[in-house]
Design an enzyme around this catalytic site. Structure first.
Site, PDB file in Angstrom:
ATOM      1  N   GLU A 209       0.536  -5.741  -3.919  1.00 23.41           N
ATOM      2  CA  GLU A 209       1.826  -5.037  -3.981  1.00 23.41           C
ATOM      3  C   GLU A 209       2.182  -4.597  -5.406  1.00 23.41           C
ATOM      4  O   GLU A 209       3.310  -4.825  -5.881  1.00 23.41           O
ATOM      5  CB  GLU A 209       2.953  -5.935  -3.430  1.00 23.41           C
TER       6      GLU A 209
ATOM      7  N   VAL B  14      11.919  -4.210   1.209  1.00 20.85           N
ATOM      8  CA  VAL B  14      10.855  -5.010   1.836  1.00 20.85           C
ATOM      9  C   VAL B  14      11.019  -5.006   3.358  1.00 20.85           C
ATOM     10  O   VAL B  14      12.132  -5.082   3.861  1.00 20.85           O
ATOM     11  CB  VAL B  14      10.916  -6.463   1.285  1.00 20.85           C
TER      12      VAL B  14
HETATM   13  C1  LIG Z   1       6.851   2.807   2.144  1.00 18.43           C
HETATM   14  C2  LIG Z   1       7.677   1.781   1.442  1.00 18.43           C
HETATM   15  C3  LIG Z   1       7.432   0.435   1.635  1.00 18.43           C
HETATM   16  N1  LIG Z   1       8.177  -0.497   0.985  1.00 18.43           N
HETATM   17  C4  LIG Z   1       7.888  -1.930   1.166  1.00 18.43           C
HETATM   18  C5  LIG Z   1       7.711  -2.381   2.587  1.00 18.43           C
HETATM   19  C6  LIG Z   1       6.758  -3.544   2.467  1.00 18.43           C
HETATM   20  O1  LIG Z   1       7.530  -4.711   2.139  1.00 18.43           O
HETATM   21  C7  LIG Z   1       5.891  -3.163   1.267  1.00 18.43           C
HETATM   22  C8  LIG Z   1       4.560  -2.571   1.645  1.00 18.43           C
HETATM   23  O2  LIG Z   1       3.755  -3.532   2.289  1.00 18.43           O
HETATM   24  P1  LIG Z   1       2.250  -3.270   2.819  1.00 18.43           P
HETATM   25  O3  LIG Z   1       1.495  -4.467   2.352  1.00 18.43           O
HETATM   26  O4  LIG Z   1       1.742  -1.997   2.226  1.00 18.43           O
HETATM   27  O5  LIG Z   1       2.343  -3.206   4.303  1.00 18.43           O
HETATM   28  O6  LIG Z   1       6.647  -2.194   0.543  1.00 18.43           O
HETATM   29  C9  LIG Z   1       9.174  -0.112   0.122  1.00 18.43           C
HETATM   30  O7  LIG Z   1       9.851  -0.948  -0.489  1.00 18.43           O
HETATM   31  N2  LIG Z   1       9.424   1.229  -0.059  1.00 18.43           N
HETATM   32  C10 LIG Z   1       8.716   2.191   0.572  1.00 18.43           C
HETATM   33  O8  LIG Z   1       8.989   3.406   0.356  1.00 18.43           O
END
Ligand SMILES: Cc1cn([C@H]2C[C@H](O)[C@@H](COP(=O)(O)O)O2)c(=O)[nH]c1=O
Ligand SMILES: Nc1ncnc2c1ncn2[C@@H]1O[C@H](COP(=O)(O)OP(=O)(O)O)[C@@H](O)[C@H]1O
Ligand SMILES: [Zn+2]
Length: 188
Positions: free
Chosen positions: A87, A167
């Site tokens: 992340e 998240v």
């Molecule tokens: C698109 C997007 C995602 N997020 C957040 C949502 C999840 O907690 C993570 C991504 O997790 P993964 O391991 O890739 O499934 O990021 C966000 O905060 N903002 C966004 O635009």
């Protein structure tokens, strides 16, 4: 010899964390010393493990900032072979210099994260890491709308918040191809 930087990016559900877990297994089978890091904000499945959407996991150090990565790596006094960071899109901009220093110190680094937000805008820290990487892997997911294996974007299904950081999982986000993203976001 300098370490190698690999950056794995893509939309949500594209297998980024699963790729990290496979690489952790390869290094572990090779009896290499590794450390896995994740940002504090990512408390979705666990605070002290990196967990994939399929539930596979590995123990990880939870850090508030990239400076904590430096401190944890330095505390190992040259014993590490590889560092894994999940992340990276949630990290501060200084992560770039931190990673640069680790690879110059001869340690391999694997960074995993979203390349774009749901607004179809690059996450700056991921983009910078991609620029200095030895290898960039762009993953795809299955488009949640049309079912094709060509999803490169994440669409946010809930609109209760405008911030690019929020998240969540299936409750808030789906992976889509660009055509379906355009239909869902006609203003694009
Ligand atoms: C698109 C997007 C995602 N997020 C957040 C949502 C999840 O907690 C993570 C991504 O997790 P993964 O391991 O890739 O499934 O990021 C966000 O905060 N903002 C966004 O635009
Ligand atoms: N639309 C989708 N496309 C591909 N895999 C999906 C999809 N939705 C759920 N999955 C599941 O998510 C897993 C990948 O999870 P993970 O490695 O945590 O991805 P990421 O870290 O990129 O979000 C896949 O193996 C699959 O079981
Ligand atoms: Zn589609």
């Amino acid at each position: 010899m300098a370490g190698k930087l690999t950056v794995v990016v893509g939309p949500m559900y594209s297998g980024k964390t699963s790729t990290l877990l496979s690489m952790v297994e390869i290094y572990t089978l090779g009896r290499k010393n590794i450390k896995v890091f994740k940002p504090l904000i990512d408390n979705r499945y666990s605070t002290d493990h990196v967990v994939s959407h399929t539930g596979q996991k590995v123990l990880a150090v939870n850090v508030k900032s990239s400076a904590e990565v430096t401190r944890a790596v330095e505390a190992e006094s040259g014993r590490l072979d590889a560092v894994f960071i999940d992340e990276v899109n949630f990290f501060d901009p200084q992560l770039l210099e931190v990673v640069q220093q680790i690879i110059f110190d001869g340690i391999d680094v694997f960074c995993v994260g979203l390349d774009m937000s749901y607004k179809h805008r690059p996450f700056a820290i991921t983009a910078s890491l991609m620029a200095i990487a030895d290898e960039v892997v762009k993953k795809k997911a299955v488009c949640h709308v049309c079912g094709e294996y060509n999803a490169t974007v994440t669409h946010r299904t809930s609109n209760h918040i405008d911030s690019e950081i929020d998240v969540g999982g299936m409750d808030k986000y789906i992976a889509v191809c660009r055509d379906c993203y355009k239909k869902l976001n006609p203003n694009k």
